[in-house]
Design an enzyme around this catalytic site. Structure first.
Site, PDB file in Angstrom:
ATOM      1  N   SER A 134     -30.087  65.614  37.518  1.00  0.00           N
ATOM      2  CA  SER A 134     -31.433  65.421  38.060  1.00  0.00           C
ATOM      3  C   SER A 134     -31.393  64.709  39.403  1.00  0.00           C
ATOM      4  O   SER A 134     -30.536  63.849  39.640  1.00  0.00           O
ATOM      5  CB  SER A 134     -32.242  64.567  37.081  1.00  0.00           C
ATOM      6  N   TYR A 158     -33.307  56.471  32.195  1.00  0.00           N
ATOM      7  CA  TYR A 158     -33.093  57.926  32.206  1.00  0.00           C
ATOM      8  C   TYR A 158     -32.093  58.297  33.315  1.00  0.00           C
ATOM      9  O   TYR A 158     -31.117  59.017  33.082  1.00  0.00           O
ATOM     10  CB  TYR A 158     -34.431  58.649  32.407  1.00  0.00           C
ATOM     11  N   LYS A 162     -28.129  59.999  33.228  1.00  0.00           N
ATOM     12  CA  LYS A 162     -27.674  61.194  33.964  1.00  0.00           C
ATOM     13  C   LYS A 162     -26.462  60.839  34.834  1.00  0.00           C
ATOM     14  O   LYS A 162     -25.488  61.598  34.925  1.00  0.00           O
ATOM     15  CB  LYS A 162     -28.806  61.760  34.829  1.00  0.00           C
TER      16      LYS A 162
HETATM   17  P1  NAD Z   1     -37.225  69.976  27.364  1.00  0.00           P
HETATM   18  O1  NAD Z   1     -37.525  68.719  26.647  1.00  0.00           O
HETATM   19  O2  NAD Z   1     -38.267  71.012  27.427  1.00  0.00           O
HETATM   20  O3  NAD Z   1     -35.898  70.642  26.753  1.00  0.00           O
HETATM   21  C1  NAD Z   1     -34.877  69.870  26.172  1.00  0.00           C
HETATM   22  C2  NAD Z   1     -34.485  70.557  24.872  1.00  0.00           C
HETATM   23  O4  NAD Z   1     -33.454  69.797  24.254  1.00  0.00           O
HETATM   24  C3  NAD Z   1     -35.646  70.622  23.877  1.00  0.00           C
HETATM   25  O5  NAD Z   1     -35.731  71.933  23.361  1.00  0.00           O
HETATM   26  C4  NAD Z   1     -35.271  69.620  22.798  1.00  0.00           C
HETATM   27  O6  NAD Z   1     -35.794  69.970  21.532  1.00  0.00           O
HETATM   28  C5  NAD Z   1     -33.751  69.679  22.862  1.00  0.00           C
HETATM   29  N1  NAD Z   1     -33.092  68.474  22.359  1.00  0.00           N
HETATM   30  C6  NAD Z   1     -33.391  67.189  22.612  1.00  0.00           C
HETATM   31  N2  NAD Z   1     -32.546  66.381  21.959  1.00  0.00           N
HETATM   32  C7  NAD Z   1     -31.673  67.168  21.301  1.00  0.00           C
HETATM   33  C8  NAD Z   1     -30.567  66.912  20.446  1.00  0.00           C
HETATM   34  N3  NAD Z   1     -30.192  65.654  20.153  1.00  0.00           N
HETATM   35  N4  NAD Z   1     -29.895  67.951  19.929  1.00  0.00           N
HETATM   36  C9  NAD Z   1     -30.285  69.228  20.205  1.00  0.00           C
HETATM   37  N5  NAD Z   1     -31.326  69.520  20.998  1.00  0.00           N
HETATM   38  C10 NAD Z   1     -32.018  68.508  21.538  1.00  0.00           C
HETATM   39  O7  NAD Z   1     -36.752  69.571  28.835  1.00  0.00           O
HETATM   40  P2  NAD Z   1     -36.466  70.494  30.091  1.00  0.00           P
HETATM   41  O8  NAD Z   1     -37.507  70.187  31.102  1.00  0.00           O
HETATM   42  O9  NAD Z   1     -36.223  71.876  29.714  1.00  0.00           O
HETATM   43  O10 NAD Z   1     -35.126  69.802  30.597  1.00  0.00           O
HETATM   44  C11 NAD Z   1     -33.850  70.285  30.242  1.00  0.00           C
HETATM   45  C12 NAD Z   1     -32.798  69.375  30.846  1.00  0.00           C
HETATM   46  O11 NAD Z   1     -32.992  69.299  32.262  1.00  0.00           O
HETATM   47  C13 NAD Z   1     -32.847  67.936  30.321  1.00  0.00           C
HETATM   48  O12 NAD Z   1     -31.527  67.481  30.167  1.00  0.00           O
HETATM   49  C14 NAD Z   1     -33.530  67.176  31.456  1.00  0.00           C
HETATM   50  O13 NAD Z   1     -33.113  65.826  31.511  1.00  0.00           O
HETATM   51  C15 NAD Z   1     -33.048  67.943  32.674  1.00  0.00           C
HETATM   52  N6  NAD Z   1     -33.986  67.826  33.824  1.00  0.00           N
HETATM   53  C16 NAD Z   1     -35.287  68.207  33.655  1.00  0.00           C
HETATM   54  C17 NAD Z   1     -36.158  68.072  34.725  1.00  0.00           C
HETATM   55  C18 NAD Z   1     -37.617  68.459  34.580  1.00  0.00           C
HETATM   56  O14 NAD Z   1     -38.427  68.058  35.420  1.00  0.00           O
HETATM   57  N7  NAD Z   1     -38.001  69.251  33.588  1.00  0.00           N
HETATM   58  C19 NAD Z   1     -35.716  67.564  35.955  1.00  0.00           C
HETATM   59  C20 NAD Z   1     -34.385  67.203  36.080  1.00  0.00           C
HETATM   60  C21 NAD Z   1     -33.514  67.344  34.999  1.00  0.00           C
HETATM   61  C1  UD1 Z   2     -40.403  62.396  37.692  1.00  0.00           C
HETATM   62  C2  UD1 Z   2     -39.463  61.269  37.338  1.00  0.00           C
HETATM   63  C3  UD1 Z   2     -38.042  61.730  37.603  1.00  0.00           C
HETATM   64  C4  UD1 Z   2     -37.760  63.015  36.810  1.00  0.00           C
HETATM   65  C5  UD1 Z   2     -38.800  64.062  37.212  1.00  0.00           C
HETATM   66  C6  UD1 Z   2     -38.651  65.339  36.454  1.00  0.00           C
HETATM   67  C7  UD1 Z   2     -40.645  59.159  37.699  1.00  0.00           C
HETATM   68  C8  UD1 Z   2     -40.782  57.964  38.565  1.00  0.00           C
HETATM   69  N1  UD1 Z   2     -39.772  60.082  38.140  1.00  0.00           N
HETATM   70  O1  UD1 Z   2     -40.221  62.741  39.044  1.00  0.00           O
HETATM   71  O2  UD1 Z   2     -37.137  60.738  37.198  1.00  0.00           O
HETATM   72  O3  UD1 Z   2     -36.478  63.488  37.119  1.00  0.00           O
HETATM   73  O4  UD1 Z   2     -40.107  63.534  36.940  1.00  0.00           O
HETATM   74  O5  UD1 Z   2     -38.978  65.181  35.108  1.00  0.00           O
HETATM   75  O6  UD1 Z   2     -41.260  59.274  36.647  1.00  0.00           O
HETATM   76  N2  UD1 Z   2     -48.258  62.254  40.451  1.00  0.00           N
HETATM   77  C9  UD1 Z   2     -49.602  62.032  40.538  1.00  0.00           C
HETATM   78  N3  UD1 Z   2     -50.351  62.065  39.398  1.00  0.00           N
HETATM   79  C10 UD1 Z   2     -49.799  62.335  38.173  1.00  0.00           C
HETATM   80  C11 UD1 Z   2     -48.402  62.578  38.084  1.00  0.00           C
HETATM   81  C12 UD1 Z   2     -47.673  62.508  39.245  1.00  0.00           C
HETATM   82  O7  UD1 Z   2     -50.131  61.795  41.629  1.00  0.00           O
HETATM   83  O8  UD1 Z   2     -50.531  62.351  37.167  1.00  0.00           O
HETATM   84  C13 UD1 Z   2     -47.459  62.273  41.694  1.00  0.00           C
HETATM   85  C14 UD1 Z   2     -46.272  61.340  41.729  1.00  0.00           C
HETATM   86  O9  UD1 Z   2     -46.638  60.102  42.248  1.00  0.00           O
HETATM   87  C15 UD1 Z   2     -45.303  62.119  42.634  1.00  0.00           C
HETATM   88  C16 UD1 Z   2     -45.621  63.575  42.342  1.00  0.00           C
HETATM   89  O10 UD1 Z   2     -46.926  63.582  41.781  1.00  0.00           O
HETATM   90  O11 UD1 Z   2     -45.609  61.869  43.980  1.00  0.00           O
HETATM   91  C17 UD1 Z   2     -44.659  64.218  41.345  1.00  0.00           C
HETATM   92  O12 UD1 Z   2     -44.609  63.405  40.179  1.00  0.00           O
HETATM   93  P1  UD1 Z   2     -43.836  63.891  38.861  1.00  0.00           P
HETATM   94  O13 UD1 Z   2     -44.273  65.262  38.536  1.00  0.00           O
HETATM   95  O14 UD1 Z   2     -44.015  62.834  37.837  1.00  0.00           O
HETATM   96  O15 UD1 Z   2     -42.344  63.992  39.326  1.00  0.00           O
HETATM   97  P2  UD1 Z   2     -41.405  62.878  40.013  1.00  0.00           P
HETATM   98  O16 UD1 Z   2     -42.083  61.581  40.142  1.00  0.00           O
HETATM   99  O17 UD1 Z   2     -40.873  63.473  41.266  1.00  0.00           O
END
Ligand code: NAD
Ligand code: UD1
Length: 353
Positions: A134, A158, A162
């Site tokens: 991430s 978190y 990572k």
């Molecule tokens: P998500 O929560 O939708 O998917 C994660 C999946 O992992 C879910 O289906 C959940 O049931 C499963 N899971 C959780 N714990 C588990 C366990 N112990 N054993 C087996 N399965 C388990 O999240 P996502 O948005 O699809 O994210 C996927 C990955 O990407 C995560 O590792 C997250 O940290 C990373 N990531 C997500 C974002 C984002 O904004 N969505 C950003 C950066 C990184």
């Molecule tokens: C957040 C997490 C980051 C994680 C990422 C993806 C924090 C501080 N950071 O990133 O660690 O990897 O999600 O899951 O939580 N915002 C609003 N109103 C809202 C929600 C968000 O104004 O209700 C703004 C935030 O201030 C930011 C932007 O929208 O400027 C995006 O926010 P968000 O979607 O939460 O993502 P990140 O903060 O970039």
């Protein structure tokens, strides 16, 4: 064609990636405990993939922290001949606030879970891994756009988990030849498959901007709170690098291809568009997509937020030949399609896979 284990494959990014991989002809084993997802997502993935994908998706309900569950997944991978070629590791917990309140759970699932997975991979001679990292690793970035060489300085549990897994992967890659590992540092994944059949379905009140806007648009919530109107940006609201989940899914396919066609490798790559959009721009774009205004109010800044976070995606383009193809309007159109067709996400559906 490859056989791939997808941990967390029922989740938001995992389900879209499963579809892209099935469409590319690969066979998949999904291991998911449904801690944050529904089996319905995978049922729909199979529908979208069509009859050509029949028999190429096996689903194991289980936990990455349990060796017995990992063994079942590896056994499923070996059931039709040679074992798994690679693993894509999505399973994990991802809510920043929750990680502050429950750090041990985050270290357990994200770090210990990854350690168990790597041990099982080593035991089964499967040494190709794509890991969901991430942009949160970069904390408050010193330079924007952010290159991969920027300092790793997480600011919450978190982010530390990572960073710890990325370090574990560097250590593993250096420990013996044969490992091929890609840590993909996602920026802000949003949107949905254009069919509107699969998408993001957060539990409870969404922490992130895009699902919150979607739920306001569909009438589930009253208004968006814009966290801060006094950031040093063009309109005063925070700027992020939003990436369409289908572009992200395709980035995983590109990473797999690069790893499986090359020698020993350790890739650490940003997956983003390189393009920043402010909160107010996203609200406007979503209003265009759904055809009505999105009510919002400007409030205090959220603690822990940076003003601007945008990827330098040059390295991913060079290493993987991959770049984003979809723009903010595509993200909003597809996100709205999903939210409008499934106002309560998968929750009203009660089928098992
Ligand atoms: P998500 O929560 O939708 O998917 C994660 C999946 O992992 C879910 O289906 C959940 O049931 C499963 N899971 C959780 N714990 C588990 C366990 N112990 N054993 C087996 N399965 C388990 O999240 P996502 O948005 O699809 O994210 C996927 C990955 O990407 C995560 O590792 C997250 O940290 C990373 N990531 C997500 C974002 C984002 O904004 N969505 C950003 C950066 C990184
Ligand atoms: C957040 C997490 C980051 C994680 C990422 C993806 C924090 C501080 N950071 O990133 O660690 O990897 O999600 O899951 O939580 N915002 C609003 N109103 C809202 C929600 C968000 O104004 O209700 C703004 C935030 O201030 C930011 C932007 O929208 O400027 C995006 O926010 P968000 O979607 O939460 O993502 P990140 O903060 O970039």
């Amino acid at each position: 064609m490859y056989k791939i284990l997808i941990t967390g494959g029922a989740g938001f990014i995992g389900s879209h990636t499963c579809l892209v991989l099935l469409e590319a002809g690969h066979s998949l084993v999904v291991l998911d405990n449904y801690a944050n997802s529904s089996p319905e997502a995978l049922r729909r993935v199979m529908q979208l993939a069509g009859p050509g994908a029949e028999g190429r998706l096996q689903v194991i309900e289980g936990d990455i922290r349990r060796s017995a569950d990992l063994e079942r997944a590896f056994a499923a991978g070996a059931s039709t001949g040679a074992g798994l070629d690679a693993v894509i590791h999505f399973a994990g917990l991802k809510a920043v606030g929750e990680s502050v309140a429950e750090p041990l759970r985050y270290w357990d699932v994200n770090v210990s879970g990854s350690q168990h997975l790597l041990a099982a991979m080593a035991a089964h001679g499967c040494r190709t891994l794509v890991f969901s990292s991430s942009a949160t690793l970069y904390g408050y970035p010193e330079t924007v756009p952010i290159p991969e060489s920027a300092p790793i300085q997480p600011i919450n549990p978190y982010g530390y988990t990572k960073a710890a897994v990325e370090q574990m992967l560097r250590d593993v890659a250096a420990s013996e030849p044969g490992w091929r590992i890609a840590s993909l540092r996602y920026f802000n994944p949003v949107g949905a498959h254009p069919s509107g059949r699969i998408g993001e379905d957060p539990n409870g009140i969404p922490n992130n901007l895009f699902p919150f806007i979607s739920q306001v648009a569909v009438g589930r919530r009253e208004q968006v709170q814009v966290f801060g109107g006094d950031w040093p940006t063009t309109d005063g609201s925070g700027v992020r690098d939003y990436i369409h989940v289908m572009d992200l899914a395709e980035g995983h396919l590109a990473a797999l291809k690069a790893l499986l066609s090359g020698g020993d490798q350790l890739l650490q790559l940003n997956l983003g568009s390189g393009q920043g959009h402010s909160v107010l721009e996203v609200i406007e774009a979503f209003a265009r997509a759904c055809g009505h205004a999105i009510p919002y109010v400007i409030t205090q800044r959220r603690s822990g937020d940076a003003a601007i976070t945008v990827a330098d995606p040059t390295e991913a383009k060079q290493q993987l030949g991959w770049q984003t193809r979809r723009n903010l309007d595509d993200m909003c159109k597809d996100g709205w399609h999903w939210q409008h067709a499934n106002p309560n996400g998968y929750t009203s559906v009660r089928t098992s896979y």
